[in-house]
Motif scaffolding. Structure first.
Motif, mmCIF file in Angstrom:
data_model
loop_
_atom_site.group_PDB
_atom_site.id
_atom_site.type_symbol
_atom_site.label_atom_id
_atom_site.label_comp_id
_atom_site.label_asym_id
_atom_site.label_seq_id
_atom_site.Cartn_x
_atom_site.Cartn_y
_atom_site.Cartn_z
ATOM 1 N N ILE A 130 0.746 -1.190 -0.171
ATOM 2 C CA ILE A 130 0.104 -0.033 -0.012
ATOM 3 C C ILE A 130 0.818 1.279 0.139
ATOM 4 C CG2 ILE A 130 -1.510 1.251 1.323
ATOM 5 C CD1 ILE A 130 -2.758 -1.184 2.300
ATOM 6 N N SER A 131 1.815 1.244 0.813
ATOM 7 C CA SER A 131 2.686 2.486 0.887
ATOM 8 C C SER A 131 3.538 2.362 -0.379
ATOM 9 C CB SER A 131 3.557 2.357 2.181
ATOM 10 O OG SER A 131 4.563 1.100 1.906
ATOM 11 N N THR A 132 3.833 1.613 -1.145
ATOM 12 C CA THR A 132 4.594 1.576 -2.247
ATOM 13 C C THR A 132 3.417 2.329 -3.455
ATOM 14 O OG1 THR A 132 5.863 -0.180 -1.947
ATOM 15 C CG2 THR A 132 5.723 0.576 -4.201
ATOM 16 N N GLN A 133 2.542 1.620 -3.463
ATOM 17 C CA GLN A 133 1.261 2.411 -4.447
ATOM 18 C C GLN A 133 1.092 3.759 -4.144
ATOM 19 O OE1 GLN A 133 -2.052 -0.424 -4.299
ATOM 20 N NE2 GLN A 133 -0.953 -2.088 -4.871
ATOM 21 N N LEU A 134 0.972 4.198 -2.700
ATOM 22 C CA LEU A 134 0.581 5.230 -2.339
ATOM 23 C C LEU A 134 1.905 6.278 -2.862
ATOM 24 C CD1 LEU A 134 -1.269 7.348 -0.826
ATOM 25 C CD2 LEU A 134 0.012 6.709 1.499
ATOM 26 N N SER A 137 1.489 6.975 -6.478
ATOM 27 C CA SER A 137 0.508 7.709 -6.895
ATOM 28 C C SER A 137 0.620 9.322 -6.466
ATOM 29 C CB SER A 137 -0.884 7.312 -5.883
ATOM 30 O OG SER A 137 -1.089 6.162 -6.452
ATOM 31 N N ALA A 138 1.520 9.241 -5.264
ATOM 32 C CA ALA A 138 1.820 10.680 -4.829
ATOM 33 C C ALA A 138 2.887 11.391 -5.682
ATOM 34 C CB ALA A 138 2.351 10.646 -3.437
ATOM 35 N N GLU A 139 3.928 10.596 -6.280
ATOM 36 C CA GLU A 139 4.853 11.065 -7.275
ATOM 37 C C GLU A 139 4.076 11.351 -8.596
ATOM 38 O OE1 GLU A 139 7.658 8.014 -7.741
ATOM 39 O OE2 GLU A 139 8.508 8.332 -5.628
ATOM 40 N N GLU A 140 3.420 10.575 -8.936
ATOM 41 C CA GLU A 140 2.514 10.937 -10.497
ATOM 42 C C GLU A 140 1.782 12.107 -9.966
ATOM 43 O OE1 GLU A 140 -0.135 7.491 -11.405
ATOM 44 O OE2 GLU A 140 1.767 6.456 -11.819
ATOM 45 N N ALA A 278 4.650 7.997 2.819
ATOM 46 C CA ALA A 278 4.648 6.450 2.524
ATOM 47 C C ALA A 278 5.965 6.143 2.458
ATOM 48 C CB ALA A 278 4.154 6.857 0.875
ATOM 49 N N ASP A 279 7.075 7.011 2.177
ATOM 50 C CA ASP A 279 8.272 6.606 2.279
ATOM 51 C C ASP A 279 8.742 5.902 3.489
ATOM 52 O OD1 ASP A 279 8.694 6.923 -0.495
ATOM 53 O OD2 ASP A 279 9.776 8.836 -0.353
ATOM 54 N N GLU A 280 8.524 6.869 4.531
ATOM 55 C CA GLU A 280 8.761 6.340 5.921
ATOM 56 C C GLU A 280 8.007 5.130 6.243
ATOM 57 O OE1 GLU A 280 7.354 9.454 8.518
ATOM 58 O OE2 GLU A 280 8.889 10.811 7.745
ATOM 59 N N ILE A 281 6.869 4.831 5.840
ATOM 60 C CA ILE A 281 5.847 3.548 6.290
ATOM 61 C C ILE A 281 6.707 2.391 5.512
ATOM 62 C CG2 ILE A 281 3.933 2.261 5.852
ATOM 63 C CD1 ILE A 281 2.445 4.849 6.205
ATOM 64 N N LEU A 282 7.083 2.694 4.283
ATOM 65 C CA LEU A 282 7.974 1.779 3.456
ATOM 66 C C LEU A 282 9.292 1.419 3.893
ATOM 67 C CD1 LEU A 282 7.984 -0.108 0.825
ATOM 68 C CD2 LEU A 282 9.039 1.678 -0.388
ATOM 69 N N SER A 283 10.031 2.479 4.532
ATOM 70 C CA SER A 283 11.187 1.985 5.288
ATOM 71 C C SER A 283 11.158 1.224 6.337
ATOM 72 C CB SER A 283 11.760 3.451 5.336
ATOM 73 O OG SER A 283 12.808 3.257 6.119
ATOM 74 N N ALA A 284 9.990 1.774 7.038
ATOM 75 C CA ALA A 284 9.792 0.955 8.452
ATOM 76 C C ALA A 284 9.495 -0.685 8.263
ATOM 77 C CB ALA A 284 8.651 1.668 9.319
#
Length: 289
Positions: A130-134, A137-140, A278-284
């Motif tokens: 989810i965080s990767t998709q988020l 999407s945020a980057e887009e 999202a990056d923080e969630i993905l990193s965690a």
């Protein structure tokens, strides 16, 4: 809930060290203390001596089976190198993704076995996805708002140019009015000159008849010039009003562009915050456990 560990061989109860027995007796407590559902496996230096499954999952390793039954496992590595190993695997083994930690069991200065705990990471993987998709999407959305910002800036520049051009047109109209005023003055003087000429021609009688015709033509030309100047002034008035109305519209458009630019900046800030979160969630969710 799973029951207590079955510490048995095919022939009966196996002999294990005191430390191993303590761990076997508390396996259920360990499992309950885990934040996620887990499978617990205990081995001595040669074989599997304890196993506690989690709901819906069975490991096809009978108690008493040698460690070599599972090739290249972190359990075997932890035993041989006498240190903790950890690995993350997909659903190929148990049908769900998990992270396994194999820890040597020490007793009297020697490793007597290994405690291996395999914990499901389905929730972490779902969160990671989810965080990767988020983040994507945020980057887009950030890229889209960047494009909007550039387009808005370019349009604002064009509107400013249009406003400058309209002001230049108003200045040109003022110049034309100045020329028109000169023509009007010349027309008035020509009309006066024609009138005086007509009076003098009348005084001259028959001899001034030809001059009277010239005087009449001069007055006609003066009147035509005056009428033409009036028509030009009327057109200039209409053009000037149209330009002023256009300037008013341009000012309104400029104000909207400013509001639009501010909104885009707010969107960019929001998307950047979402992307960072999202990056923080993905990193965690991908950090070493």
């Amino acid at each position: 809930m799973p029951g207590t560990a079955n510490v048995q061989t095919y022939d009966g109860v196996m002999s294990v060290s005191e430390k191993l027995q303590q761990i076997l007796d508390t396996m259920e407590t360990y499992q309950k203390a885990m934040a996620e559902e887990s499978i617990i496996v205990v081995t001595d230096r040669e074989k599997f001596v304890g196993y506690l499954p989690m709901r819906g999952v069975e490991v096809n390793i009978p108690l008493g089976a040698p460690l070599t039954a599972v090739k290249n496992s972190i359990t075997e590595k932890a035993l041989l190198e006498e240190r903790t190993f950890q690995e993350e695997r997909g659903p190929e083994t148990f049908g769900f993704p998990y992270v396994a930690t194999a820890t040597p069991i020490w007793e009297n200065g020697s490793v007597v076995g290994v405690l291996t705990i395999s914990t499901t990471i389905e929730k972490a993987n779902a969160l990671r996805s989810i965080s990767t998709q988020l983040a994507a999407s945020a980057e887009e959305m950030t890229a889209t708002t960047d494009q909007l910002s550039v387009a808005s800036s370019e349009m604002a520049t064009e509107v400013h140019k249009l406003a400058a051009d309209s002001m230049n047109m108003l200045q040109e109209i003022d110049k034309i009015r100045s020329v028109s005023q000169i023509v009007r003055d010349v027309s008035d003087q020509s009309h006066l000159l024609g009138l005086n000429a007509a009076i003098e021609a009348a005084r001259a009688g028959e001899q001034g008849r030809g001059f009277s015709v010239v005087a009449s033509e001069i007055r006609k030309m003066a009147e035509q010039s005056k009428n033409s100047v009036a028509a030009i002034d009327g057109e200039l008035d209409r053009i000037e009003q149209a330009i002023k109305q256009m300037n008013k519209s341009i000012q309104g458009i400029t104000a909207k562009f400013q509001e639009h630019a501010a909104s885009i900046q707010e969107l960019q800030a929001a998307f950047e915050h979402i992307s960072a979160t999202a990056d923080e969630i993905l990193s965690a969710s991908t950090s070493d456990r």
